[in-house]
Design a protein around this motif. Structure first.
Motif, PDB file in Angstrom:
ATOM      1  N   ALA A  41     -55.683 -63.530  51.838  1.00  0.00           N
ATOM      2  CA  ALA A  41     -55.074 -63.635  50.511  1.00  0.00           C
ATOM      3  C   ALA A  41     -53.593 -63.997  50.619  1.00  0.00           C
ATOM      4  N   ALA A  42     -52.888 -63.370  51.557  1.00  0.00           N
ATOM      5  CA  ALA A  42     -51.468 -63.659  51.748  1.00  0.00           C
ATOM      6  C   ALA A  42     -51.266 -65.090  52.225  1.00  0.00           C
ATOM      7  N   LYS A  43     -52.102 -65.526  53.135  1.00  0.00           N
ATOM      8  CA  LYS A  43     -52.006 -66.895  53.647  1.00  0.00           C
ATOM      9  C   LYS A  43     -52.243 -67.912  52.536  1.00  0.00           C
ATOM     10  N   ALA A  44     -53.220 -67.664  51.691  1.00  0.00           N
ATOM     11  CA  ALA A  44     -53.525 -68.573  50.589  1.00  0.00           C
ATOM     12  C   ALA A  44     -52.379 -68.624  49.588  1.00  0.00           C
ATOM     13  N   GLU A  45     -51.759 -67.473  49.324  1.00  0.00           N
ATOM     14  CA  GLU A  45     -50.642 -67.430  48.381  1.00  0.00           C
ATOM     15  C   GLU A  45     -49.448 -68.214  48.912  1.00  0.00           C
ATOM     16  N   LEU A  46     -49.151 -68.048  50.204  1.00  0.00           N
ATOM     17  CA  LEU A  46     -48.050 -68.786  50.813  1.00  0.00           C
ATOM     18  C   LEU A  46     -48.332 -70.286  50.821  1.00  0.00           C
ATOM     19  N   ALA A  47     -49.552 -70.642  51.173  1.00  0.00           N
ATOM     20  CA  ALA A  47     -49.928 -72.060  51.207  1.00  0.00           C
ATOM     21  C   ALA A  47     -49.773 -72.686  49.821  1.00  0.00           C
ATOM     22  N   ALA A  48     -50.113 -71.940  48.771  1.00  0.00           N
ATOM     23  CA  ALA A  48     -49.995 -72.453  47.412  1.00  0.00           C
ATOM     24  C   ALA A  48     -48.532 -72.670  47.027  1.00  0.00           C
ATOM     25  N   LEU A  49     -47.649 -71.767  47.447  1.00  0.00           N
ATOM     26  CA  LEU A  49     -46.222 -71.918  47.155  1.00  0.00           C
ATOM     27  C   LEU A  49     -45.663 -73.182  47.805  1.00  0.00           C
ATOM     28  N   PHE A  50     -46.019 -73.397  49.070  1.00  0.00           N
ATOM     29  CA  PHE A  50     -45.530 -74.576  49.775  1.00  0.00           C
ATOM     30  C   PHE A  50     -46.153 -75.855  49.222  1.00  0.00           C
ATOM     31  N   ALA A  51     -47.381 -75.767  48.759  1.00  0.00           N
ATOM     32  CA  ALA A  51     -48.040 -76.954  48.205  1.00  0.00           C
ATOM     33  C   ALA A  51     -47.341 -77.441  46.940  1.00  0.00           C
ATOM     34  N   ARG A  52     -46.727 -76.519  46.204  1.00  0.00           N
ATOM     35  CA  ARG A  52     -46.034 -76.884  44.965  1.00  0.00           C
ATOM     36  C   ARG A  52     -44.559 -77.208  45.190  1.00  0.00           C
ATOM     37  N   PHE A  53     -44.098 -77.059  46.427  1.00  0.00           N
ATOM     38  CA  PHE A  53     -42.680 -77.249  46.725  1.00  0.00           C
ATOM     39  C   PHE A  53     -42.451 -78.622  47.357  1.00  0.00           C
ATOM     40  N   ALA A 103     -30.626 -73.514  44.563  1.00  0.00           N
ATOM     41  CA  ALA A 103     -31.202 -72.782  43.434  1.00  0.00           C
ATOM     42  C   ALA A 103     -32.700 -73.045  43.310  1.00  0.00           C
ATOM     43  N   GLU A 104     -33.101 -74.288  43.495  1.00  0.00           N
ATOM     44  CA  GLU A 104     -34.518 -74.632  43.421  1.00  0.00           C
ATOM     45  C   GLU A 104     -35.297 -73.983  44.553  1.00  0.00           C
ATOM     46  N   THR A 105     -34.701 -73.959  45.741  1.00  0.00           N
ATOM     47  CA  THR A 105     -35.363 -73.330  46.894  1.00  0.00           C
ATOM     48  C   THR A 105     -35.535 -71.833  46.666  1.00  0.00           C
ATOM     49  N   GLU A 106     -34.514 -71.206  46.097  1.00  0.00           N
ATOM     50  CA  GLU A 106     -34.597 -69.772  45.793  1.00  0.00           C
ATOM     51  C   GLU A 106     -35.701 -69.487  44.782  1.00  0.00           C
ATOM     52  N   ASP A 107     -35.665 -70.189  43.669  1.00  0.00           N
ATOM     53  CA  ASP A 107     -36.567 -69.881  42.554  1.00  0.00           C
ATOM     54  C   ASP A 107     -38.025 -70.219  42.851  1.00  0.00           C
ATOM     55  N   ARG A 108     -38.267 -71.302  43.581  1.00  0.00           N
ATOM     56  CA  ARG A 108     -39.636 -71.770  43.773  1.00  0.00           C
ATOM     57  C   ARG A 108     -40.261 -71.314  45.086  1.00  0.00           C
ATOM     58  N   LEU A 109     -39.414 -70.831  46.020  1.00  0.00           N
ATOM     59  CA  LEU A 109     -39.970 -70.497  47.334  1.00  0.00           C
ATOM     60  C   LEU A 109     -39.497 -69.141  47.843  1.00  0.00           C
ATOM     61  N   ILE A 110     -38.193 -68.966  47.955  1.00  0.00           N
ATOM     62  CA  ILE A 110     -37.671 -67.775  48.629  1.00  0.00           C
ATOM     63  C   ILE A 110     -37.991 -66.487  47.875  1.00  0.00           C
ATOM     64  N   TYR A 111     -37.620 -66.416  46.594  1.00  0.00           N
ATOM     65  CA  TYR A 111     -37.848 -65.167  45.873  1.00  0.00           C
ATOM     66  C   TYR A 111     -39.325 -64.871  45.611  1.00  0.00           C
ATOM     67  N   ARG A 137     -28.406 -52.191  57.329  1.00  0.00           N
ATOM     68  CA  ARG A 137     -28.150 -52.682  58.686  1.00  0.00           C
ATOM     69  C   ARG A 137     -28.989 -53.917  59.015  1.00  0.00           C
ATOM     70  N   TRP A 138     -29.790 -54.348  58.066  1.00  0.00           N
ATOM     71  CA  TRP A 138     -30.668 -55.487  58.291  1.00  0.00           C
ATOM     72  C   TRP A 138     -30.361 -56.597  57.289  1.00  0.00           C
ATOM     73  N   GLY A 139     -30.573 -57.834  57.738  1.00  0.00           N
ATOM     74  CA  GLY A 139     -30.364 -58.958  56.856  1.00  0.00           C
ATOM     75  C   GLY A 139     -31.346 -60.082  57.151  1.00  0.00           C
ATOM     76  N   ILE A 140     -31.626 -60.883  56.144  1.00  0.00           N
ATOM     77  CA  ILE A 140     -32.495 -62.051  56.297  1.00  0.00           C
ATOM     78  C   ILE A 140     -31.705 -63.299  55.907  1.00  0.00           C
ATOM     79  N   LEU A 141     -31.793 -64.301  56.751  1.00  0.00           N
ATOM     80  CA  LEU A 141     -31.242 -65.626  56.462  1.00  0.00           C
ATOM     81  C   LEU A 141     -32.424 -66.579  56.354  1.00  0.00           C
ATOM     82  N   THR A 142     -32.493 -67.330  55.256  1.00  0.00           N
ATOM     83  CA  THR A 142     -33.647 -68.215  55.091  1.00  0.00           C
ATOM     84  C   THR A 142     -33.302 -69.447  54.273  1.00  0.00           C
ATOM     85  N   ASP A 143     -33.973 -70.540  54.602  1.00  0.00           N
ATOM     86  CA  ASP A 143     -33.913 -71.752  53.792  1.00  0.00           C
ATOM     87  C   ASP A 143     -35.288 -72.044  53.199  1.00  0.00           C
TER      88      ASP A 143
END
Length: 255
Positions: free
Chosen positions: A31-43, A52-60, A154-160
């Motif tokens: 289910a998680a794999k399918a959800e991620l694949a769907a997000l990338f398919a629309r990006f 801003a587009e990367t944040e709204d449509r993919l990252i968040y 103490r933790w952080g994420i950097l992502t594009d």
């Protein structure tokens, strides 16, 4: 996978023995794999989406899927340049407390993680648009957040959106000791080419599982023994390092 935050032997073998790995069963993983694949398919992976587009449509959407409470933007320093893109929270109560702070810089006291988002396909370790390297930017935010939150953060994420890098202020070498996973490669997203560092095709699901486990909110919650998944990875990693050293010494002296 890049970085030395966790030992490769643990990530490739030791983690498969953990309760967290076993709990991510076939249905939940699929289910998680399918959800991620769907997000990338629309990006527009082959286009030039801005931050801003990367944040709204993919990252968040991905951080939501990973179980994090909605990100709250805010300042953690007096300088306007010292503004991380988001704070992430493990529970709704802390997020509400952060929202209630009059001074945006006080929101970090309730957060669990700092997130710095960049536009699609940005290099992390060199200057972009005459700015400092994104990795240096994250570490600056993270260092301030650790102090202002009394070491809660103490933790952080950097992502594009494509690459996801997890950093920890307690690591020996902050510039090299991180965990980075190229999510687009692991998902075999059309339009994203593999390279020499790409994992074998038959291991892609294993590395996707690593991403789902180590970047999720659940990984930061303590178990009955008071340890997070990252604590287990650090502890067990030492065991796997010792196992490799022993194997090498036996091979060397045996021959």
């Amino acid at each position: 996978m890049l970085g030395n935050l966790f030992t490769r032997d643990f990530l490739e073998e030791g983690v498969t023995r953990t309760a967290a790995w076993k709990a991510l069963d076939g249905a939940a993983f699929d289910a998680a794999k399918a959800e991620l694949a769907a997000l990338f398919a629309r990006f527009p992976v082959t286009g030039t989406p801005n931050e801003a587009e990367t944040e709204d449509r993919l990252i968040y959407p991905i951080t939501d899927m990973l179980g994090w409470m909605r990100a709250v933007k805010g300042r953690i320093g007096p300088d306007n340049r010292q503004i991380p893109d988001a704070f992430l929270f493990l529970n709704e109560e802390d997020r509400r407390k952060a929202d209630g702070e009059k001074n945006p810089s006080d929101r970090v006291r309730h957060a669990d993680l700092v997130l710095e988002a960049k536009k699609w396909n940005v290099p992390f370790d060199r200057r972009v648009d005459r700015d400092i390297p994104p990795m240096a930017q994250l570490l600056g935010y993270l260092t301030r957040a650790e102090v202002q939150s009394n070491r809660r953060v103490r933790w952080g994420i950097l992502t594009d959106g494509r690459k996801w890098r997890l950093s920890f202020t307690g690591a020996k070498g902050l510039l090299t000791d991180f965990l980075e996973i190229d999510l687009a490669i692991i998902l075999a997203v059309p339009g994203v080419e593999r390279d020499l560092l790409s994992p074998p095709v038959d291991r892609l699901d294993d590395w996707l599982k690593i991403f789902l486990l180590f970047f999720s909110a659940a990984a930061f919650r303590k178990d009955a023994a008071g340890r997070t998944l990252h604590d287990i990875a650090f502890d067990e990693g030492r065991f796997w390092e010792e196992r490799v050293r022993k194997s090498l010494s036996e091979t060397i002296f045996g021959h």
